[in-house]
Design a protein around this motif. Structure first.
Motif, PDB file in Angstrom:
ATOM      1  N   ASP A 190       0.760  -1.224   0.025  1.00  0.00           N
ATOM      2  CA  ASP A 190       0.052   0.215  -0.016  1.00  0.00           C
ATOM      3  C   ASP A 190       0.681   1.256   0.125  1.00  0.00           C
ATOM      4  OD1 ASP A 190      -2.099  -1.666  -0.125  1.00  0.00           O
ATOM      5  OD2 ASP A 190      -2.790  -1.309   1.973  1.00  0.00           O
ATOM      6  N   ALA A 191       1.920   1.434   0.950  1.00  0.00           N
ATOM      7  CA  ALA A 191       2.532   2.537   0.883  1.00  0.00           C
ATOM      8  C   ALA A 191       3.407   2.788  -0.322  1.00  0.00           C
ATOM      9  CB  ALA A 191       3.533   2.201   2.187  1.00  0.00           C
ATOM     10  N   ALA A 192       4.130   1.775  -0.813  1.00  0.00           N
ATOM     11  CA  ALA A 192       4.789   1.963  -2.036  1.00  0.00           C
ATOM     12  C   ALA A 192       3.806   2.307  -3.480  1.00  0.00           C
ATOM     13  CB  ALA A 192       5.564   0.611  -2.244  1.00  0.00           C
ATOM     14  N   SER A 193       2.696   1.459  -3.192  1.00  0.00           N
ATOM     15  CA  SER A 193       1.638   2.001  -4.393  1.00  0.00           C
ATOM     16  C   SER A 193       1.278   3.371  -4.429  1.00  0.00           C
ATOM     17  CB  SER A 193       0.580   0.970  -4.166  1.00  0.00           C
ATOM     18  OG  SER A 193       0.978  -0.389  -4.191  1.00  0.00           O
ATOM     19  N   GLU A 194       0.896   3.864  -3.125  1.00  0.00           N
ATOM     20  CA  GLU A 194       0.424   5.359  -2.894  1.00  0.00           C
ATOM     21  C   GLU A 194       1.533   6.388  -3.279  1.00  0.00           C
ATOM     22  OE1 GLU A 194      -1.136   8.167   0.682  1.00  0.00           O
ATOM     23  OE2 GLU A 194      -1.192   6.041   0.915  1.00  0.00           O
ATOM     24  N   ALA A 195       2.897   6.092  -3.061  1.00  0.00           N
ATOM     25  CA  ALA A 195       3.934   6.839  -3.267  1.00  0.00           C
ATOM     26  C   ALA A 195       4.098   7.039  -4.906  1.00  0.00           C
ATOM     27  CB  ALA A 195       5.115   6.626  -2.449  1.00  0.00           C
ATOM     28  N   ILE A 196       4.062   5.573  -5.318  1.00  0.00           N
ATOM     29  CA  ILE A 196       4.325   5.697  -6.993  1.00  0.00           C
ATOM     30  C   ILE A 196       3.227   6.594  -7.662  1.00  0.00           C
ATOM     31  CG2 ILE A 196       4.595   4.053  -8.920  1.00  0.00           C
ATOM     32  CD1 ILE A 196       6.284   2.256  -7.138  1.00  0.00           C
ATOM     33  N   GLU A 197       2.015   6.281  -7.285  1.00  0.00           N
ATOM     34  CA  GLU A 197       0.881   6.800  -7.891  1.00  0.00           C
ATOM     35  C   GLU A 197       0.917   8.323  -7.776  1.00  0.00           C
ATOM     36  OE1 GLU A 197      -4.056   5.965  -7.852  1.00  0.00           O
ATOM     37  OE2 GLU A 197      -2.649   5.680  -6.036  1.00  0.00           O
ATOM     38  N   LYS A 198       1.319   8.772  -6.477  1.00  0.00           N
ATOM     39  CA  LYS A 198       1.326  10.377  -6.664  1.00  0.00           C
ATOM     40  C   LYS A 198       2.385  10.924  -7.104  1.00  0.00           C
ATOM     41  CE  LYS A 198      -1.789  10.791  -2.452  1.00  0.00           C
ATOM     42  NZ  LYS A 198      -1.763  11.176  -1.109  1.00  0.00           N
ATOM     43  N   GLU A 199       3.859  10.034  -6.921  1.00  0.00           N
ATOM     44  CA  GLU A 199       4.876  10.905  -7.154  1.00  0.00           C
ATOM     45  C   GLU A 199       5.302  10.520  -8.748  1.00  0.00           C
ATOM     46  OE1 GLU A 199       6.636  12.910  -5.630  1.00  0.00           O
ATOM     47  OE2 GLU A 199       4.974  12.954  -4.186  1.00  0.00           O
ATOM     48  N   PHE A 200       4.679   9.448  -9.376  1.00  0.00           N
ATOM     49  CA  PHE A 200       5.194   9.115 -10.664  1.00  0.00           C
ATOM     50  C   PHE A 200       3.721   9.090 -11.679  1.00  0.00           C
ATOM     51  CE2 PHE A 200       5.436   5.994 -14.202  1.00  0.00           C
ATOM     52  CZ  PHE A 200       6.575   6.470 -14.877  1.00  0.00           C
ATOM     53  N   ILE A 201       2.919   8.435 -11.258  1.00  0.00           N
ATOM     54  CA  ILE A 201       1.850   8.159 -12.183  1.00  0.00           C
ATOM     55  C   ILE A 201       1.220   9.466 -12.538  1.00  0.00           C
ATOM     56  CG2 ILE A 201      -0.273   7.009 -12.796  1.00  0.00           C
ATOM     57  CD1 ILE A 201       0.744   4.540 -11.578  1.00  0.00           C
ATOM     58  N   LEU A 202       0.644  10.033 -11.332  1.00  0.00           N
ATOM     59  CA  LEU A 202      -0.065  11.439 -11.512  1.00  0.00           C
ATOM     60  C   LEU A 202       0.948  12.542 -12.395  1.00  0.00           C
ATOM     61  CD1 LEU A 202      -2.046  11.784  -8.156  1.00  0.00           C
ATOM     62  CD2 LEU A 202      -2.869  11.395 -10.552  1.00  0.00           C
ATOM     63  N   LYS A 203       1.908  12.505 -11.926  1.00  0.00           N
ATOM     64  CA  LYS A 203       2.879  13.420 -12.542  1.00  0.00           C
ATOM     65  C   LYS A 203       3.121  13.323 -14.039  1.00  0.00           C
ATOM     66  CE  LYS A 203       5.687  14.991  -8.631  1.00  0.00           C
ATOM     67  NZ  LYS A 203       7.240  15.193  -7.982  1.00  0.00           N
ATOM     68  N   ASN A 204       3.351  11.742 -14.308  1.00  0.00           N
ATOM     69  CA  ASN A 204       3.332  11.294 -15.851  1.00  0.00           C
ATOM     70  C   ASN A 204       2.087  11.964 -16.529  1.00  0.00           C
ATOM     71  OD1 ASN A 204       5.018   9.898 -17.465  1.00  0.00           O
ATOM     72  ND2 ASN A 204       3.440   8.645 -17.464  1.00  0.00           N
ATOM     73  N   HIS A 205       0.859  11.692 -16.004  1.00  0.00           N
ATOM     74  CA  HIS A 205      -0.444  12.184 -16.553  1.00  0.00           C
ATOM     75  C   HIS A 205      -0.434  13.691 -16.546  1.00  0.00           C
ATOM     76  CE1 HIS A 205      -2.527   8.347 -16.772  1.00  0.00           C
ATOM     77  NE2 HIS A 205      -2.275   8.146 -15.587  1.00  0.00           N
ATOM     78  N   GLN A 206       0.226  14.467 -15.708  1.00  0.00           N
ATOM     79  CA  GLN A 206       0.185  16.096 -15.932  1.00  0.00           C
ATOM     80  C   GLN A 206       0.863  16.415 -17.022  1.00  0.00           C
ATOM     81  OE1 GLN A 206      -2.052  17.866 -14.476  1.00  0.00           O
ATOM     82  NE2 GLN A 206      -1.134  19.812 -15.639  1.00  0.00           N
ATOM     83  N   GLU A 207       2.258  15.536 -17.027  1.00  0.00           N
ATOM     84  CA  GLU A 207       3.266  16.108 -18.291  1.00  0.00           C
ATOM     85  C   GLU A 207       2.358  15.970 -19.436  1.00  0.00           C
ATOM     86  OE1 GLU A 207       6.634  13.838 -17.378  1.00  0.00           O
ATOM     87  OE2 GLU A 207       7.364  15.220 -15.686  1.00  0.00           O
ATOM     88  N   ILE A 208       1.715  14.716 -19.583  1.00  0.00           N
ATOM     89  CA  ILE A 208       0.959  14.595 -20.899  1.00  0.00           C
ATOM     90  C   ILE A 208      -0.028  15.632 -21.077  1.00  0.00           C
ATOM     91  CG2 ILE A 208      -0.423  12.733 -22.208  1.00  0.00           C
ATOM     92  CD1 ILE A 208       0.971  10.559 -20.640  1.00  0.00           C
ATOM     93  N   VAL A 209      -0.889  15.873 -20.258  1.00  0.00           N
ATOM     94  CA  VAL A 209      -2.057  16.794 -20.272  1.00  0.00           C
ATOM     95  C   VAL A 209      -1.214  18.219 -20.885  1.00  0.00           C
ATOM     96  CG1 VAL A 209      -3.381  18.551 -19.072  1.00  0.00           C
ATOM     97  CG2 VAL A 209      -3.489  15.932 -18.926  1.00  0.00           C
ATOM     98  N   GLU A 210       0.078  18.604 -20.141  1.00  0.00           N
ATOM     99  CA  GLU A 210       0.582  19.968 -20.635  1.00  0.00           C
ATOM    100  C   GLU A 210       0.946  19.845 -22.061  1.00  0.00           C
ATOM    101  OE1 GLU A 210       3.638  20.285 -17.586  1.00  0.00           O
ATOM    102  OE2 GLU A 210       2.317  20.704 -16.104  1.00  0.00           O
ATOM    103  N   ILE A 211       1.770  18.721 -22.251  1.00  0.00           N
ATOM    104  CA  ILE A 211       2.053  18.330 -23.857  1.00  0.00           C
ATOM    105  C   ILE A 211       0.684  18.722 -24.797  1.00  0.00           C
ATOM    106  CG2 ILE A 211       2.880  16.814 -25.654  1.00  0.00           C
ATOM    107  CD1 ILE A 211       4.613  15.492 -23.322  1.00  0.00           C
ATOM    108  N   ILE A 212      -0.181  17.925 -24.413  1.00  0.00           N
ATOM    109  CA  ILE A 212      -1.369  18.017 -25.420  1.00  0.00           C
ATOM    110  C   ILE A 212      -1.835  19.416 -25.496  1.00  0.00           C
ATOM    111  CG2 ILE A 212      -3.776  17.519 -25.473  1.00  0.00           C
ATOM    112  CD1 ILE A 212      -3.067  14.551 -24.164  1.00  0.00           C
ATOM    113  N   GLU A 213      -1.987  20.193 -24.377  1.00  0.00           N
ATOM    114  CA  GLU A 213      -2.591  21.644 -24.292  1.00  0.00           C
ATOM    115  C   GLU A 213      -1.556  22.542 -25.251  1.00  0.00           C
ATOM    116  OE1 GLU A 213      -4.926  21.526 -20.067  1.00  0.00           O
ATOM    117  OE2 GLU A 213      -2.804  22.430 -20.244  1.00  0.00           O
ATOM    118  N   ALA A 214      -0.302  22.198 -25.012  1.00  0.00           N
ATOM    119  CA  ALA A 214       0.546  23.285 -25.740  1.00  0.00           C
ATOM    120  C   ALA A 214       0.982  22.804 -27.309  1.00  0.00           C
ATOM    121  CB  ALA A 214       1.995  23.251 -25.024  1.00  0.00           C
ATOM    122  N   LYS A 215       0.631  21.497 -27.507  1.00  0.00           N
ATOM    123  CA  LYS A 215       1.042  21.078 -29.033  1.00  0.00           C
ATOM    124  C   LYS A 215      -0.114  20.329 -29.555  1.00  0.00           C
ATOM    125  CE  LYS A 215       5.347  22.008 -28.165  1.00  0.00           C
ATOM    126  NZ  LYS A 215       6.015  23.175 -28.892  1.00  0.00           N
TER     127      LYS A 215
END
Length: 221
Positions: free
Chosen positions: A116-141
């Motif tokens: 649980d602890a590792a899943s939560e950390a990876i989800e917040k620190e990696f997956i959500l950030k990864n998704h946000q970067e994709i959204v920013e690319i879409i919005e800009a390009k």
């Protein structure tokens, strides 16, 4: 008339006749020279015109070749931008996301999920950030995807993805909704999004290589 007078008259006639022949010959020679010069001049003019026409044809051919190469360059540069600034960054992040989300307990039914602890950390620190970067690319390009054959379908999927990420980020920011997923709120990950990105990415790579070869053939002409 005396014989001597006839002889003198005959001599004078011959002299006059010779003079006439000489003058006529001189005139004919001059006219021939003029005709020859005019003929030569016309010949040289025709040669010059033919040479100028050949030069003009060569210049037109070179300009047409340059225009073709310029069109190739313009399309190659645009495809480079489409790949490097839009499709490749999104494709790479989606690949990473695919590997990681299957290990998250709240997102996956796989057996080898992380604690649980590792899943939560990876989800917040990696997956959500990864998704946000994709959204920013879409919005800009997003304009780099507008000329694709499947642009309408792709843009629909992009908009669904942006909504999915917005909901995902929101529920993970609320403590009481930690066990809720976007799918539970009717905002699942759009299933066609990744396949469309990958398809267009591969198509552009193939088109890019074909254009490079065509440009090389044009430069060899």
């Amino acid at each position: 008339m005396a014989l001597s007078e006839k002889i003198i008259e005959l001599v004078i006639d011959k002299v006059l006749l010779g003079g006439i022949v000489l003058v006529a010959g001189y005139w004919l020679n001059k006219r021939f020279e003029v005709f020859k010069n005019e003929t030569n001049e016309k010949y040289y003019q025709r040669q010059l015109i033919a040479e100028l026409e050949n030069q003009q044809k060569q210049q037109i051919s070179e300009l047409e070749n340059q225009l073709v190469v310029a069109r190739y360059n313009a399309e190659l540069e645009f495809i480079e931008r489409q790949i490097s600034e839009f499709y490749w960054p999104i494709y790479l992040r989606l690949e990473k996301d695919t590997v990681m989300w299957k290990r998250i307990k709240s997102l996956s039914s796989e057996q080898d999920v992380l604690p649980d602890a590792a899943s939560e950390a990876i989800e917040k620190e990696f997956i959500l950030k990864n998704h946000q970067e994709i959204v920013e690319i879409i919005e800009a390009k997003i304009h780099l995807a507008e000329n694709s054959a499947n642009s309408k379908e792709l843009i629909d999927e992009l908009l669904k993805y942006i909504k999915h990420v917005a909901v995902y980020k929101t529920i993970r920011s609320i403590k009481e909704l930690q066990n809720v997923n976007p799918m539970d709120l009717n905002e699942p990950f759009p299933p066609k999004f990744f396949p469309l990105i990958e398809h267009n990415f591969r198509e552009l790579q193939s088109r890019y290589e074909s254009l490079k070869k065509a440009k090389a053939r044009e430069l060899q002409k």
